[in-house]
Design a protein around this motif. Structure first.
Motif, PDB file in Angstrom:
ATOM      1  N   ALA A 135       0.960  -1.102  -0.109  1.00 27.44           N
ATOM      2  CA  ALA A 135       0.044  -0.007  -0.012  1.00 27.44           C
ATOM      3  C   ALA A 135       0.996   1.115   0.094  1.00 27.44           C
ATOM      4  O   ALA A 135       1.736   1.459   0.877  1.00 27.44           O
ATOM      5  CB  ALA A 135      -0.844   0.005   1.244  1.00 27.44           C
ATOM      6  N   LYS A 136       0.518   2.116  -0.873  1.00 29.92           N
ATOM      7  CA  LYS A 136       1.375   3.485  -0.845  1.00 29.92           C
ATOM      8  C   LYS A 136       0.388   4.512  -0.386  1.00 29.92           C
ATOM      9  O   LYS A 136      -0.847   4.623  -1.037  1.00 29.92           O
ATOM     10  CB  LYS A 136       1.702   3.830  -2.322  1.00 29.92           C
ATOM     11  CG  LYS A 136       2.602   2.668  -3.024  1.00 29.92           C
ATOM     12  CD  LYS A 136       3.000   3.101  -4.369  1.00 29.92           C
ATOM     13  CE  LYS A 136       4.162   2.079  -4.883  1.00 29.92           C
ATOM     14  NZ  LYS A 136       4.613   2.337  -6.299  1.00 29.92           N
ATOM     15  N   ILE A 137       0.779   5.085   0.808  1.00 32.16           N
ATOM     16  CA  ILE A 137       0.017   5.850   1.602  1.00 32.16           C
ATOM     17  C   ILE A 137       0.270   7.342   1.780  1.00 32.16           C
ATOM     18  O   ILE A 137       1.551   7.389   1.955  1.00 32.16           O
ATOM     19  CB  ILE A 137      -0.294   5.286   2.908  1.00 32.16           C
ATOM     20  CG1 ILE A 137      -1.005   3.974   2.682  1.00 32.16           C
ATOM     21  CG2 ILE A 137      -1.010   6.034   3.832  1.00 32.16           C
ATOM     22  CD1 ILE A 137      -0.850   2.994   3.949  1.00 32.16           C
ATOM     23  N   THR A 138      -0.317   8.442   1.747  1.00 28.84           N
ATOM     24  CA  THR A 138      -0.144   9.617   1.968  1.00 28.84           C
ATOM     25  C   THR A 138      -1.144   9.851   3.395  1.00 28.84           C
ATOM     26  O   THR A 138      -2.191   9.785   3.320  1.00 28.84           O
ATOM     27  CB  THR A 138      -0.373  10.570   1.241  1.00 28.84           C
ATOM     28  OG1 THR A 138       0.423  10.370  -0.130  1.00 28.84           O
ATOM     29  CG2 THR A 138      -0.060  12.086   1.411  1.00 28.84           C
ATOM     30  N   ARG A 139      -0.522  10.378   4.448  1.00 30.75           N
ATOM     31  CA  ARG A 139      -1.310  10.730   5.667  1.00 30.75           C
ATOM     32  C   ARG A 139      -0.856  11.879   6.130  1.00 30.75           C
ATOM     33  O   ARG A 139       0.134  12.675   5.844  1.00 30.75           O
ATOM     34  CB  ARG A 139      -1.212   9.599   6.675  1.00 30.75           C
ATOM     35  CG  ARG A 139       0.269   9.873   7.534  1.00 30.75           C
ATOM     36  CD  ARG A 139       0.187   8.792   8.716  1.00 30.75           C
ATOM     37  NE  ARG A 139       1.492   8.981   9.195  1.00 30.75           N
ATOM     38  CZ  ARG A 139       1.653   8.420  10.659  1.00 30.75           C
ATOM     39  NH1 ARG A 139       0.896   7.678  11.194  1.00 30.75           N
ATOM     40  NH2 ARG A 139       2.966   8.572  11.190  1.00 30.75           N
TER      41      ARG A 139
ATOM     42  N   SER B 108       4.336  10.576   3.205  1.00 31.14           N
ATOM     43  CA  SER B 108       4.277   9.407   2.139  1.00 31.14           C
ATOM     44  C   SER B 108       4.890   8.119   2.976  1.00 31.14           C
ATOM     45  O   SER B 108       6.139   8.015   3.293  1.00 31.14           O
ATOM     46  CB  SER B 108       4.965   9.654   0.899  1.00 31.14           C
ATOM     47  OG  SER B 108       4.474  10.787   0.393  1.00 31.14           O
ATOM     48  N   LEU B 109       4.216   7.056   2.851  1.00 32.72           N
ATOM     49  CA  LEU B 109       4.449   5.776   3.421  1.00 32.72           C
ATOM     50  C   LEU B 109       4.332   4.569   2.251  1.00 32.72           C
ATOM     51  O   LEU B 109       3.459   4.613   1.539  1.00 32.72           O
ATOM     52  CB  LEU B 109       3.806   5.386   4.748  1.00 32.72           C
ATOM     53  CG  LEU B 109       3.788   6.442   5.946  1.00 32.72           C
ATOM     54  CD1 LEU B 109       2.746   6.202   6.915  1.00 32.72           C
ATOM     55  CD2 LEU B 109       5.177   6.664   6.503  1.00 32.72           C
ATOM     56  N   GLU B 110       4.914   3.562   2.855  1.00 33.64           N
ATOM     57  CA  GLU B 110       4.577   2.319   1.909  1.00 33.64           C
ATOM     58  C   GLU B 110       4.590   0.933   3.120  1.00 33.64           C
ATOM     59  O   GLU B 110       5.416   1.207   3.879  1.00 33.64           O
ATOM     60  CB  GLU B 110       5.722   1.855   1.027  1.00 33.64           C
ATOM     61  CG  GLU B 110       5.478   2.953  -0.359  1.00 33.64           C
ATOM     62  CD  GLU B 110       6.660   2.316  -1.524  1.00 33.64           C
ATOM     63  OE1 GLU B 110       7.079   1.186  -1.256  1.00 33.64           O
ATOM     64  OE2 GLU B 110       6.725   2.881  -2.365  1.00 33.64           O
TER      65      GLU B 110
END
Length: 245
Positions: free
Chosen positions: A151-155, A163-165
Motif C-alpha cells: 500500500a502506498k499511503i499519504t497521511r 508518504s509511506l509504504e
C-alpha cells in the motif's frame, strides 16, 4: 483481495441533540441517522479499489437493527455483503473487539474505516484493532494506492504530509481527499435489497466504560452591539468582560 469497511451510524450533522434517561442516553426520537462522513470516504475508496482489482467488499457495523438502513445504503454504493454485530457501540474498545473478532474469522487484506466517528470523535478504534490483530494501523490517510501487496499511503501529520509504504494486511483510518463520496444509483438501490446482511451476536469482554451523564454546550450569550465611533468602549468590554485582551 478482501476489503472490510467498518461504518458507523451517526446522527445527521443538522440534528438537534437531546438526551434521555437522566442524561445518560441520546434521545433517538425523530433523529435521522447517516453513515459517518469519514466512513463514507473509506467506502468510496474501497469501491474504487474494487473496480481496479476485482476485490470484494464487506461492510461491518456494530449497532442495533435501526442501523440497517445505513448498511443497505453502503451495499447500494458498491459493497458486496454486510455484517451487523447486534450490540450498541458503547465504547471504542468494545467496538474494536467486535471488529477484530470478525476479521480473525475472515482474514481481510485491508480494513478501512473513518479516521473517527462524528458523534464521539475518539479516533481510537483503528489503532486498537491494529493492536488486537497484530498488524499496522495508519491514520489519518489522505491517499491510498495499491501495488500488489504493498500500500502506498499519504497521511496528514502536523504541519504537512507524510508518504509511506506498507505491506498488507493493514488497518487504515481514512479522511478526505482519499476519494469522492459516492451516491447510490437506482440499480444499486435495487440490488442492495438482495445482498447478504448477516447479523451476529457480540463477543468478548463486558463493556469497560459507562456514561455518567451527557451535557449540552452552554448557550451562546447575548451579543452587544457597539457603534463604530465608540472604539474605547469596545476595547474596555473586550478587556473587562470578554477578557480576550
Amino acid at each position: 483481495m478482501k476489503i472490510l469497511v467498518c461504518v458507523t451510524s451517526v446522527p445527521d450533522t443538522t440534528t438537534k441533540i437531546a438526551f434521555t434517561d437522566n442524561n445518560t442516553k441520546l434521545n433517538k426520537a425523530g433523529v435521522t441517522f447517516i453513515t459517518g462522513p469519514y466512513d463514507d470516504y473509506a467506502l468510496a475508496r474501497a469501491v474504487e479499489l474494487k473496480e481496479k482489482t476485482s476485490a470484494t467488499i464487506t461492510v461491518l457495523n456494530v449497532g442495533g437493527a435501526d442501523s440497517e438502513p445505513v448498511i443497505r445504503k453502503c451495499l447500494a454504493i458498491g459493497a458486496d455483503d454486510a455484517i451487523r454485530v447486534n450490540a450498541e457501540p458503547t465504547d471504542a474498545y468494545f467496538v474494536a473487539e467486535q471488529i477484530s473478532a470478525i476479521a480473525q474469522k475472515n482474514t481481510y487484506d485491508l480494513i478501512l474505516m473513518g479516521r473517527e466517528s462524528i458523534d464521539f470523535n475518539g479516533g481510537q478504534v483503528h489503532g486498537i484493532v491494529g493492536e488486537m490483530l497484530g498488524i499496522p494501523s495508519i491514520s489519518p490517510v489522505m491517499q491510498l494506492d495499491l501495488d500488489g501487496d504493498t500500500a502506498k499511503i499519504t497521511r496528514e501529520i502536523e504541519g504537512g504530509k507524510e508518504s509511506l509504504e506498507a505491506k498488507l494486511p493493514l488497518v487504515l483510518g481514512c479522511q478526505e481527499p482519499i476519494a469522492e463520496w459516492k451516491i447510490p444509483n437506482m440499480r444499486g438501490i435495487m440490488t442492495a435489497r438482495t445482498k447478504p446482511l448477516v447479523v451476529v451476536e457480540p463477543t468478548g469482554t463486558d463493556v469497560l466504560t459507562t456514561v455518567a451523564s451527557y451535557e449540552l454546550p452552554a448557550p451562546r450569550s447575548a451579543v452587544k452591539m457597539i457603534p463604530a465611533d465608540q472604539a474605547e468602549t469596545l476595547i474596555q468590554l473586550l478587556h473587562t468582560e470578554a477578557k480576550v485582551i
